[in-house]
Design an enzyme around this catalytic site. Structure first.
Site, mmCIF file in Angstrom:
data_model
loop_
_atom_site.group_PDB
_atom_site.id
_atom_site.type_symbol
_atom_site.label_atom_id
_atom_site.label_comp_id
_atom_site.label_asym_id
_atom_site.label_seq_id
_atom_site.Cartn_x
_atom_site.Cartn_y
_atom_site.Cartn_z
ATOM 1 C CB SER A 98 -8.321 5.447 7.209
ATOM 2 O OG SER A 98 -8.654 5.361 5.861
ATOM 3 N NE ARG A 138 -10.227 10.784 8.404
ATOM 4 C CZ ARG A 138 -9.328 9.990 7.793
ATOM 5 N NH1 ARG A 138 -9.666 8.791 7.389
ATOM 6 N NH2 ARG A 138 -8.106 10.397 7.619
ATOM 7 C CE LYS A 175 -8.582 2.180 3.156
ATOM 8 N NZ LYS A 175 -8.932 3.538 2.867
ATOM 9 C CG HIS A 212 -1.873 1.155 1.227
ATOM 10 N ND1 HIS A 212 -3.066 1.101 0.560
ATOM 11 C CD2 HIS A 212 -1.804 2.401 1.779
ATOM 12 C CE1 HIS A 212 -3.704 2.252 0.703
ATOM 13 N NE2 HIS A 212 -2.964 3.052 1.440
ATOM 14 C CG ASP A 271 -11.626 3.468 5.699
ATOM 15 O OD1 ASP A 271 -11.154 4.442 6.319
ATOM 16 O OD2 ASP A 271 -11.396 3.239 4.498
HETATM 17 N N1 URA Z 1 -5.670 6.860 2.421
HETATM 18 C C1 URA Z 1 -6.637 6.196 3.118
HETATM 19 O O1 URA Z 1 -7.056 5.119 2.745
HETATM 20 N N2 URA Z 1 -7.098 6.767 4.251
HETATM 21 C C2 URA Z 1 -6.649 7.954 4.697
HETATM 22 O O2 URA Z 1 -7.112 8.398 5.734
HETATM 23 C C3 URA Z 1 -5.653 8.648 3.956
HETATM 24 C C4 URA Z 1 -5.177 8.072 2.814
#
Ligand code: URA
Length: 433
Positions: A183, A168, A187, A82, A161
């Site tokens: 967040s 957000r 995931k 990621h 999320d």
């Molecule tokens: N990417 C995400 O998945 N969440 C965040 O809060 C910021 C970047």
């Protein structure tokens, strides 16, 4: 329990207990807690912060808010990767086939572009017919069969999320360390991989502008991953100028393909080798970084990384012919260069401004509903530290709309800073955790 009391507790500097965090996440996911109360809570967290324990509970509550993928039907170690997001960040496109060609199973979840930053799913859709909306069964079958599959965040995966992130995004509460860490990691944990390699960006094109904040975020995410029993590693990398030379969907895919042929830009290739060697170590096929790098260079040289990309594209419904002939990709109708006004060196390319220039051309989304133009974007001809004469091309913009081209040109020209002093060249890798 009442949401009002929890908001007041956090606002007054208090620490939320595990049950309180689960109460608010579950209630919000089910629609029982309204957006306005959750917005107030996010802002309270933004100002007061959360400690390690609270961040861990928030991560797990969001991960468990939907389906937790069970990848046990895939043999061997499954590795996910990621990036926290940047400009010109096409890393997954080149890195994942390289790693899969070395025999490590890639089970990856990706996202779309966000603001000035690009997204892997949008880029992959440059291949006609390609889809990341595959079922879990198909995902598992592809990883077992060809060693690689990428899916988008489904409605079932970490729905808390998904809902919270959208909230957000419109309440100025994205850039808080605990909220970003929970967040991303919610995931990643829900997506089920055994090992997670994180690329945390820092600099003018990243969410974390300061290096110290990027290291803190990386540390926090590594802690959250390990706490959940996943082998988690992180690289902190430079996003103070765009990565590689290409910005924009098809242009970035072309650059990733060139990299798989051993003809990629030095900074981008270096990042792929660094992240890739960690993924090979996590996957158990390399004992150390050097062995990892040697293996990755070999699959570039013998063409197996490139053919793995073609195999992967085809398996997810895409037309793989441009993998072997990039000219088959659609092209933008017009191109124009910006040039250096002076003699000197490129001191700085303000990275988010370069990303916005590409977005203005149509390469990113102005709103959630915007349709991306995959053909437009920018090729940087000069990067930080390069010497320039007056009139030298700094970058070429590719467009389909003359008005957008004019606005993007101005933005990009302002992003380039030329000065007489030769700046020190910095490395793309800032640290490894
Ligand atoms: N990417 C995400 O998945 N969440 C965040 O809060 C910021 C970047």
């Amino acid at each position: 329990m009442r949401m009002y009391d929890l908001i007041m507790k956090k606002r007054n500097g208090g620490k939320l207990a595990k049950e309180e965090i689960y109460f608010m996440v579950d209630g919000y996911t089910r629609g029982e807690i309204p957006d306005y109360q959750m917005s107030a809570m996010m802002m309270a967290i933004y100002f007061v912060g959360m400690d390690e324990e609270e961040t861990l509970h928030l991560t797990m509550a969001m991960a468990e808010s939907g389906e937790m993928l069970d990848l046990s039907q895939i043999q061997g170690v499954k590795v996910d990767k990621h990036s926290t997001g940047g400009v010109g960040d096409k890393t997954s496109l080149a890195l994942t086939p390289m790693v899969a060609a070395c025999g490590v199973k890639i089970a990856k979840m990706s996202g779309r572009g966000l603001g000035h930053t690009g997204g892997t799913i949008d880029k992959l859709e440059s291949f006609k017919g390609f889809s990341t909306e595959i079922s879990t069964d198909q995902f598992i079958e592809n990883v077992n069969k060809i060693g690689i599959a990428i899916m988008g965040q489904t409605r079932e995966l970490a729905p808390a999320d998904k809902k919270l992130y959208a909230l957000r995004d419109v309440t100025a509460t994205v850039d808080n360390m605990s909220l970003i860490a929970s967040s991303i990691m919610s995931k990643k944990l829900a997506a089920g991989a055994d090992a997670i390699v994180l690329d945390v960006k820092t600099g003018s094109g990243a969410f974390m502008k300061k290096r110290a904040d990027a290291f803190a975020l990386a540390q926090e995410m590594v802690r959250l991953g390990r706490n959940a029993g996943r082998n988690t590693m992180a690289v902190v990398s430079d996003m103070d100028q765009p990565l590689g030379n290409a910005i924009g969907n098809i242009l970035e895919v072309k650059e990733a393909i060139a990299t798989l042929k051993g003809q990629g830009p030095a900074d981008f290739t270096e990042l792929c080798l660094s992240l890739g060697s960690l993924m090979l170590i996590a996957g158990g096929v390399a004992k150390d970084e050097q062995e990892g790098r040697d293996k990755l260079l070999k699959v570039i040289e013998d063409g197996s990384a490139l053919s793995k990309l073609a195999e992967f594209v085809k398996a997810q419904g895409g037309d793989d012919s441009p993998v072997y002939d990039s000219e088959l990709f659609e092209q933008a109708a017009i191109s124009e260069a910006i040039v250096s006004p002076d003699y000197g060196y490129v001191q700085k390319i303000v990275c988010d401004e370069a990303g916005i220039a590409s977005l203005i051309l149509g390469g990113g989304r102005e709103t959630k509903e915007s349709v991306i133009d995959l053909t437009v974007g920018i090729i940087l001809k000069k990067k930080v530290g390069d010497e320039v004469e007056p009139g030298d091309e700094l970058a070429v913009l590719y467009a389909n709309d003359p008005d957008k081209l004019k606005a993007a040109k101005e933005r990009l020209q302002n992003a380039y800073h030329i000065g007489k002093q030769k700046p020190a060249k910095s490395s793309v890798i800032i640290g490894v955790l």
